[in-house]
Design an enzyme around this catalytic site. Sequence first.
Site, PDB file in Angstrom:
ATOM      1  N   TRP A 126       0.485  -0.376  -1.954  1.00 27.55           N
ATOM      2  CA  TRP A 126       1.940  -0.515  -1.721  1.00 27.55           C
ATOM      3  C   TRP A 126       2.117  -1.250  -0.407  1.00 27.55           C
ATOM      4  O   TRP A 126       1.894  -0.685   0.655  1.00 27.55           O
ATOM      5  CB  TRP A 126       2.541   0.878  -1.686  1.00 27.55           C
ATOM      6  CG  TRP A 126       4.009   1.001  -1.394  1.00 27.55           C
ATOM      7  CD1 TRP A 126       4.780   0.286  -0.531  1.00 27.55           C
ATOM      8  CD2 TRP A 126       4.894   1.975  -1.974  1.00 27.55           C
ATOM      9  NE1 TRP A 126       6.065   0.735  -0.530  1.00 27.55           N
ATOM     10  CE2 TRP A 126       6.172   1.761  -1.405  1.00 27.55           C
ATOM     11  CE3 TRP A 126       4.735   3.001  -2.913  1.00 27.55           C
ATOM     12  CZ2 TRP A 126       7.274   2.565  -1.746  1.00 27.55           C
ATOM     13  CZ3 TRP A 126       5.827   3.790  -3.244  1.00 27.55           C
ATOM     14  CH2 TRP A 126       7.082   3.559  -2.666  1.00 27.55           C
ATOM     15  N   ASP A 127       2.537  -2.493  -0.513  1.00 31.23           N
ATOM     16  CA  ASP A 127       2.619  -3.371   0.657  1.00 31.23           C
ATOM     17  C   ASP A 127       4.058  -3.410   1.191  1.00 31.23           C
ATOM     18  O   ASP A 127       5.014  -2.990   0.508  1.00 31.23           O
ATOM     19  CB  ASP A 127       2.179  -4.774   0.214  1.00 31.23           C
ATOM     20  CG  ASP A 127       1.613  -5.608   1.360  1.00 31.23           C
ATOM     21  OD1 ASP A 127       1.795  -5.232   2.523  1.00 31.23           O
ATOM     22  OD2 ASP A 127       1.003  -6.652   1.060  1.00 31.23           O
ATOM     23  N   MET A 128       4.236  -3.934   2.389  1.00 26.02           N
ATOM     24  CA  MET A 128       5.564  -4.090   2.997  1.00 26.02           C
ATOM     25  C   MET A 128       5.399  -5.166   4.063  1.00 26.02           C
ATOM     26  O   MET A 128       4.912  -4.899   5.147  1.00 26.02           O
ATOM     27  CB  MET A 128       5.974  -2.748   3.627  1.00 26.02           C
ATOM     28  CG  MET A 128       7.400  -2.628   4.039  1.00 26.02           C
ATOM     29  SD  MET A 128       7.621  -2.867   5.809  1.00 26.02           S
ATOM     30  CE  MET A 128       9.298  -2.371   6.029  1.00 26.02           C
ATOM     31  N   ASN A 129       5.750  -6.406   3.713  1.00 25.00           N
ATOM     32  CA  ASN A 129       5.307  -7.544   4.517  1.00 25.00           C
ATOM     33  C   ASN A 129       6.274  -8.085   5.545  1.00 25.00           C
ATOM     34  O   ASN A 129       5.996  -9.115   6.148  1.00 25.00           O
ATOM     35  CB  ASN A 129       4.891  -8.689   3.584  1.00 25.00           C
ATOM     36  CG  ASN A 129       3.473  -8.488   3.101  1.00 25.00           C
ATOM     37  OD1 ASN A 129       2.550  -8.442   3.910  1.00 25.00           O
ATOM     38  ND2 ASN A 129       3.294  -8.342   1.806  1.00 25.00           N
ATOM     39  N   CYS A 150       0.202  -0.078   2.896  1.00 25.73           N
ATOM     40  CA  CYS A 150      -0.134  -1.336   3.564  1.00 25.73           C
ATOM     41  C   CYS A 150       1.177  -1.898   4.075  1.00 25.73           C
ATOM     42  O   CYS A 150       2.221  -1.694   3.463  1.00 25.73           O
ATOM     43  CB  CYS A 150      -0.770  -2.267   2.520  1.00 25.73           C
ATOM     44  SG  CYS A 150      -1.037  -3.960   3.086  1.00 25.73           S
ATOM     45  N   ASP A 205      -5.034  -6.752   8.075  1.00 24.94           N
ATOM     46  CA  ASP A 205      -5.389  -7.951   7.307  1.00 24.94           C
ATOM     47  C   ASP A 205      -6.580  -8.655   7.921  1.00 24.94           C
ATOM     48  O   ASP A 205      -7.207  -9.500   7.283  1.00 24.94           O
ATOM     49  CB  ASP A 205      -4.209  -8.937   7.288  1.00 24.94           C
ATOM     50  CG  ASP A 205      -3.217  -8.588   6.198  1.00 24.94           C
ATOM     51  OD1 ASP A 205      -3.511  -7.698   5.395  1.00 24.94           O
ATOM     52  OD2 ASP A 205      -2.147  -9.224   6.152  1.00 24.94           O
TER      53      ASP A 205
HETATM   54  C1  DGJ Z   1      -0.411  -8.586   2.985  1.00 21.75           C
HETATM   55  C2  DGJ Z   1      -1.545  -7.653   2.744  1.00 21.75           C
HETATM   56  O1  DGJ Z   1      -1.908  -7.003   3.909  1.00 21.75           O
HETATM   57  C3  DGJ Z   1      -2.673  -8.442   2.119  1.00 21.75           C
HETATM   58  O2  DGJ Z   1      -3.812  -7.639   1.991  1.00 21.75           O
HETATM   59  C4  DGJ Z   1      -2.213  -8.946   0.785  1.00 21.75           C
HETATM   60  O3  DGJ Z   1      -1.968  -7.852  -0.062  1.00 21.75           O
HETATM   61  C5  DGJ Z   1      -0.963  -9.784   0.951  1.00 21.75           C
HETATM   62  N1  DGJ Z   1       0.045  -9.109   1.721  1.00 21.75           N
HETATM   63  C6  DGJ Z   1      -0.399 -10.169  -0.387  1.00 21.75           C
HETATM   64  O4  DGJ Z   1       0.789 -10.816  -0.283  1.00 21.75           O
END
Ligand code: DGJ
Length: 747
Positions: A470-473, A519, A541
Site C-alpha cells: 500500500w503506497d502513498m507517493n 509504503c 526506495d
Molecule cells: C514508490 C515506491 O516506494 C516504489 O517501491 C514503487 O512502488 C513506486 N512507488 C511505484 O510507483
Amino acid sequence: MPITWSAESQDFHLHNECISYAIRVLDNGWLGHLYFGTAVRAGRSFAHLAPGEFAGFANRVGDPLALEFPTGGSGDYRIPALAVEQADGSGVLDLRYKSHRIMASKPSIPGLPSAYTEVGGEAETLEILLVDPVADLEVRLLYSIFRDRPLVTRSARVTNVGKSAAIVRCAMSASIDVPDSDWQLITLNGDWARERHVDRRDLRPGHQSVSSLRGASSSQHNPFMALVRPSTTEEAGEAIGLSLAYSGNFAAEVEVEPFGTARARIGINPDGFSWILEPGASFHTPEAILVYSGTGLGDMSQAYHSFFRERVARGSWRDKPRPILLNNWEATYFDFDEARLLEIASSARELGIELFVLDDGWFGQRDDDTTSLGDWTVNRSKLPGGLESLARKVEDLGMRFGIWIEPEMISRASALFEAHADWAVGIPARPRTEHRNQYVLDMSRPEVVDHLFGVLSSVLGSAPISYVKWDMNRNITEPFTASLPAWRQGEFMHRYILGVYDLYDRLTKAFPGILFESCAGGGARFDPGMLAYAPQTWTSDNTDAVDRLKIQYGTTLAYPLSSMGAHVSAVPNHQSGRMTPLSTRAAVAFFGVFGYELDPTILSEKERSSLAEQVAFYKKWRQVIQYGRFHRLLSPFEGDGNETAWMTVGDDRRTALVGFYEVLNRVNIGPRRLRLRGLDPAALYGVSVWPADAEPSVPTVTVGGDVLMAAGLVIEARRTSSLGDSLSRVYVLERVESAGSNGADQA
Ligand code: DGJ
C-alpha cells in the site's frame, strides 16, 4: 498490582519489574509528575518530590513544577499538553483531579491504532478524570503499564460537558517533565531515499522539535524521539523514548526552561490543527509509547521492537515467518505484460523466492505515472486474463502472489477524476498542486473511504492475492475538505488519517489472510500507527547497500527487523548509481524482511547461484533475524562512519548472526576486535563466515559466548587489493554442545 493509589499521600504508582511511573494529586487538585525511571518498591512514598502546599503558580517565582498534563494561562508558560478555546474566546484551563479508576485491561482508542493485550493480567490501566467546571471540560488521562515491559502507554480523551461548542487547539498524547536538562535529544531525520538518519544533539534553552505538516508522518522526521544522558551508550546510561502511534501530522518537542528542567511532549501537531468539540462530544488523542531504559539505548530499542512486534502489530502475519519476495518494480517499471511477469516469476521461483509482487502499472491505462490512479480495474492489454489468470499461474509455479495499490491517490487523467473531481483534496478558489502527476483523495470523507473499500475489495477478492503493498507517493497540499464548513477546516488533516485507518481496518478485517506492507514513496510513513495494520513497511526506495546501512541502522532505534522491508537490487543502483558487491547487497538486506527488486532473468549463472544461496541462507536464519533480539554494535553515524556492525540473537541464544560492513576499503590494516552482545556467556559458539567463499577465507572457530562479549570477535585483516570497497561479512554463531575450544584459538 502494577498500579497502586495511596489516598494518604495522594499518589499513583505504576510499576512493574522494570520501571516505575509516579503521579501525585497536588494540594490544589492539579496533577503533578513525580517520577519515571528505574523500578522502585511498591508502597514507597514520592511525596518529598512535590511541593507540600501548592495553590497554583501565583507568587511561586519561576517554579519549574513538574506536571502531568499542563495547560496554559495560569502561570505555567511552558509548552502545554492541552489548549482549548472556549465559548467566550478565552483559552485558560484549570484541570483538577476529580476521580480515577484502575482497570485490569487496556482499552483501545476508537478509530485510532493502539496497543492491546492478549492474555489476562498482562496490563493494567489507570484512568484519571480531571475537570474544569468553568470550561465545562472533562479530561481523562489513560496510562497503561504492561507486565515485564519497561514502558507506559498514554493517551487522553477530552469531553465537552457544557452547552456550547469549544475548539481544541492542541491535544498532546503525552507530556513529561524531567527534573534537569542534562540530556541529549535523539531524533530520526532525512528525506526521500535517506530516511531516519540519527541525529543526536545537546538540549539547549528554549524549544527543540521535530514535526510533520505533510499529512504523513514523513521521511523528513519520524514520530519518535529519545532523551539520553550525554554519557549514554548502547549498553549503559539512561534513555527515555517517546514514540507516537500516529501516521499524520505530529510534533515531538522538548523545552528547556530557565531553571534547567525540561518538558517533552508528543502528539498531533498543533500547527494547522483545531477540532470543534460540540456539547457532549469527545476527542481522543493517538497513543504515545514511553520507554525508560537505565541500561542504554540498546534496551530502549529492544523494548520498542518487542512491543511493536507483539502488541501493536496485529493480524495473522504478526508472528509468522515473512516470505522472501521479488518485486518487479525495478525490473520492468511500467513496461510488462503477463508473459514477461511470468518469466520473471518463474525465474524467481527457481531461486527459491516465495512471493511474486506485481508493483505499479497493472490497472487503468497506467503505462507511466501520469494516469489512472483511482481506476482500480485491470489493464487488459497488459494482463488479458486479469489478475486472476496471472495470480493462478504464479501460484501454479509454487509461489504466492501480491499486488501494489495506492488507494489514497487520484490522477487527473482517470475515470475517477472525471466522475468525482471534487474528491481530490484542494481549495476551490486555488489551483491544486500536482505532484508526481497526482492529487490526493479526500480520505476525510466517508463516501470516499466507502468507495475505496468497495473497489479494492473486489480487486482483492478477484484473485488469490496473499500480499498487498500500500503506497502513498505524495504529501498533501492545499489541505481543505468540501465536506466540512469553514470553521472546521482545522480538522481535515486528522480526519484524513482517520479515514486512512478506517480503510486499513476494514480491508485487513475483510482479508485477514493478506500480508500488508505499508509504503510511502519508500519509508515516509514508517510509524507504529501503520504497523498496527501492516506489520511491515518498505523501509526506503533507496536500495543501495551503502546508503541502506544508515537507513536501516537509524530505523532500528525504534522499529524491529520484522517491520523493515529490505531488498537486494541491481547495480549500478537505480537511486545512487553505485556499484556494490552482490554479497554486500545481500548482507545488508538480510537484516530485515528480505527480498529482491531486480530482474532475475538477466543475471549470469554465477549470480543466479549466488541468489539461490542467499535465499537458502535467509530461510535458514529467518526466525533469528525477524524475531530475534537486535543489537547495534558499530554506528555509521559515529567517527568517520566507515564501519557499521549489528547482530541479532535468537530467543534461546543458541544462534546469532553478526553483520559487519566497511564502506571504503582500507589498505594494509590489521585485524580488529568486535565485542558482541546478548550471547549466553556459558555457551560455546561455532563461528563461521557467510559467504562461505569470502576472501580471504576465514576458518570456522569455536569461541565462548563470554569471550565473544568480553574480548570480542576478530574481524580478520584485509590485505587483498582485490577486495575493493563495500566489504561485508556475516558471521554465523551456532551453539556447540561440547567444548571445541578454550576460547583462545581465534587470534
Ligand atoms: C514508490 C515506491 O516506494 C516504489 O517501491 C514503487 O512502488 C513506486 N512507488 C511505484 O510507483
